[in-house]
Design an enzyme around this catalytic site. Structure first.
Site, mmCIF file in Angstrom:
data_model
loop_
_atom_site.group_PDB
_atom_site.id
_atom_site.type_symbol
_atom_site.label_atom_id
_atom_site.label_comp_id
_atom_site.label_asym_id
_atom_site.label_seq_id
_atom_site.Cartn_x
_atom_site.Cartn_y
_atom_site.Cartn_z
ATOM 1 N N LYS A 172 -3.314 1.209 8.547
ATOM 2 C CA LYS A 172 -4.558 1.994 8.513
ATOM 3 C C LYS A 172 -5.737 1.074 8.846
ATOM 4 O O LYS A 172 -5.629 0.241 9.721
ATOM 5 C CB LYS A 172 -4.681 2.710 7.154
ATOM 6 C CG LYS A 172 -3.520 3.665 6.924
ATOM 7 C CD LYS A 172 -3.510 4.305 5.574
ATOM 8 C CE LYS A 172 -2.847 3.414 4.558
ATOM 9 N NZ LYS A 172 -2.496 4.067 3.304
ATOM 10 N N ASP A 208 1.829 5.152 -2.774
ATOM 11 C CA ASP A 208 1.264 6.490 -3.068
ATOM 12 C C ASP A 208 2.303 7.608 -2.964
ATOM 13 O O ASP A 208 2.233 8.607 -3.682
ATOM 14 C CB ASP A 208 0.028 6.793 -2.191
ATOM 15 C CG ASP A 208 0.245 6.572 -0.711
ATOM 16 O OD1 ASP A 208 1.318 6.067 -0.325
ATOM 17 O OD2 ASP A 208 -0.669 6.887 0.083
HETATM 18 C C1 BGC Z 1 1.382 2.976 4.597
HETATM 19 C C2 BGC Z 1 2.230 3.604 3.503
HETATM 20 C C3 BGC Z 1 1.463 4.744 2.833
HETATM 21 C C4 BGC Z 1 0.944 5.719 3.884
HETATM 22 C C5 BGC Z 1 0.143 6.856 3.270
HETATM 23 C C6 BGC Z 1 0.845 4.050 5.532
HETATM 24 O O1 BGC Z 1 -0.010 3.446 6.456
HETATM 25 O O2 BGC Z 1 2.142 2.050 5.323
HETATM 26 O O3 BGC Z 1 2.615 2.656 2.548
HETATM 27 O O4 BGC Z 1 2.306 5.399 1.946
HETATM 28 O O5 BGC Z 1 0.134 5.032 4.809
HETATM 29 O O6 BGC Z 1 -0.959 6.401 2.573
#
Ligand code: BGC
Length: 466
Positions: A172, A208
């Site tokens: 992200k 999460d």
């Molecule tokens: C992360 C995950 C997370 C998901 C939703 C992804 O970019 O790698 O660990 O669960 O985003 O937040």
């Protein structure tokens, strides 16, 4: 499958313009056959990720979480929860009350994380987290107590134990230096010790998706899958321990954090990635990483739409060929606009307001085309997610040698919750691809906060229930 939605969205567009626009949207329409293929590829990748020797090269990481049991309703106590994964960081005080089978959020505080901090040194980020936690403890009069703490850290982590969790990579909007390859619990504790004015009790690390599954699991004990479709996307599910080759043991189950966002990072989704997906990936802060996520989640959908709109405008199919400064600005078309634009009632009016805001001169056909574009991008996302979820449900069913599986999925994330037809389209895809699975969808209420407390509670009571 999405026939209905698309037909509605084509109304009012002259056939000639429509067929030209459809040429650009065609690559976004995935047939059921294609979705089945995608699901079959993911099925193989789940096995690769679980394997002892295939794991290190696997794009879908299939990470053990050390959560071996879903809640049974007897959990209780007071907990702190931290939640890091979106643009904000949250601290919560959560109480789990056994008699009423309730998880109560006593209080919480949000601390913004400035963009520079998301890209700066890790030490600075953890000092900020420790400072926010301190402020919260002071405001709640909790500073003398050492409550157990659930840390929802929504990034791929190699968990060694419930309280030892090594960040594999940022995803992200985050890219802080000095954290990848390090134990996140250690970094948090070091930051707290640097301050030296308070301490915390035992720590449980939680993704999460796991928090979501566990918070729904308290309400519905057949909840064995957690799914997020928000800024990022991911899912976890209960796997048979004997299949988790990297963890000792033959009996029972363990929750696996799939990290399905990384699906396609070995190039296996090349045939369905469009030129727009390629640009989104190349211009992101982590090119080549989380390809599946970049086709699906809230952080990227708006940008895919923007790139399509720019292309259609350049080819004189929109706005009489005139772009605007805003339309040419990366990330200026927000994913939340898509939900407003695709609303059944009032969607066209919303579209027109948004286009005006973006400084564009539109007519009624333009606004209809924009709606069609949004629909193509959001539909693809919902169907891909549906295909991935169907893969997990089918796997659980086959694992248990059942002809028919009845299960519950806990879901969270703004895309799923806020978009008007996303959840319906996702469910329709799951029904097609997993016809022998009867799935109930439960929207999680604050899985990242309450779920983290729940994981901590289950971990504490843990051994006796296995
Ligand atoms: C992360 C995950 C997370 C998901 C939703 C992804 O970019 O790698 O660990 O669960 O985003 O937040």
């Amino acid at each position: 499958m999405s026939g209905d939605a698309s037909t509605v969205h084509t109304d009012g567009i002259p056939p000639d313009a429509l067929s030209k626009v459809q040429e650009y949207l065609e690559p976004f329409h995935l047939s059921v056959e294609k979705l089945r293929e995608v699901s079959a590829r993911l099925r193989k990748d789940l096995v690769r990720g679980l394997g002892k020797h295939s794991h290190h090269k696997a794009p879908v990481k299939m990470l053990p979480t050390f959560v071996r049991a879903t809640p049974d309703g007897t959990e209780k106590g007071d907990f702190l929860a931290l939640d890091l994964g979106g643009t904000n960081f949250r601290v919560l005080h959560v109480r789990v009350v056994e008699e009423e089978q309730k998880v109560l959020k006593m209080d919480s505080q949000i601390c913004a994380i400035p963009k520079e901090m998301m890209l700066g040194p890790g030490v600075q980020l953890f000092d900020h987290i420790a400072a926010c936690l301190n402020d919260f403890l002071v405001s709640q009069n909790l500073k003398g107590q050492t409550l157990p703490l659930g840390f929802t850290f929504s990034f791929p982590c190699e968990q060694k134990e419930i309280d030892k969790s090594i960040l594999i990579r940022w995803t992200k909007g985050f890219n802080c230096s000095g954290v990848e390859g390090e134990d996140v619990v250690k970094l948090l504790k070091e930051a707290i010790h640097r301050r030296g004015d308070y301490d915390i009790g035992s720590v449980a690390m939680v993704n999460d998706t796991v928090g979501t599954m566990m918070s729904c699991g308290y309400r519905d004990q057949s909840c064995e899958i957690g799914m997020i479709i928000g800024t990022g996307t991911n899912a976890c599910y209960m796997e048979e321990i004997k299949n988790v080759r990297r963890v000792e043991g033959e009996d029972g189950r363990m929750c696996i954090n799939t990290e399905w966002g990384g699906f396609g990072d070995d190039g296996c989704l090349k045939d369905i990635r469009t030129e727009f997906d390629v640009v989104v990936d190349e211009t992101s802060i982590n090119p080549g990483i989380h390809n599946f996520e970049k086709m699906i989640s809230g952080m990227y959908l708006g940008e895919i739409v923007r790139l399509l709109l720019v292309r259609l405008t350049e080819n004189k199919l929109l706005f009489e060929g005139r772009t605007s400064e805003a339309l040419l600005t990366p990330d200026a078309f927000e994913t939340k606009f898509m939900s407003e634009i695709e609303e059944r009632d009032g969607g066209l009016e919303n579209t027109q307001n948004i286009l005006t805001e973006l400084g564009l001169k539109w007519d009624s056909v333009d606004s209809r085309i924009v709606r069609l574009v949004c629909n193509a991008v959001s539909s693809r996302s919902a169907r891909l997610c549906g295909a991935a979820l169907a893969t997990l449900a089918n796997r659980i069913r086959v694992n248990r040698r059942l002809d028919h599986l009845k299960t519950t999925v806990g879901v969270d994330g703004t895309v799923y919750k806020k978009h008007p037809n996303f959840s319906e389209e996702l469910r329709a895809t799951v029904r097609l691809l997993a016809p022998d699975c009867d799935i109930t969808f439960l929207v999680s209420e604050d899985g990242s906060g309450k779920g983290a407390a729940m994981v901590t509670a289950v971990a504490q009571m843990g051994q006796s229930k296995l």
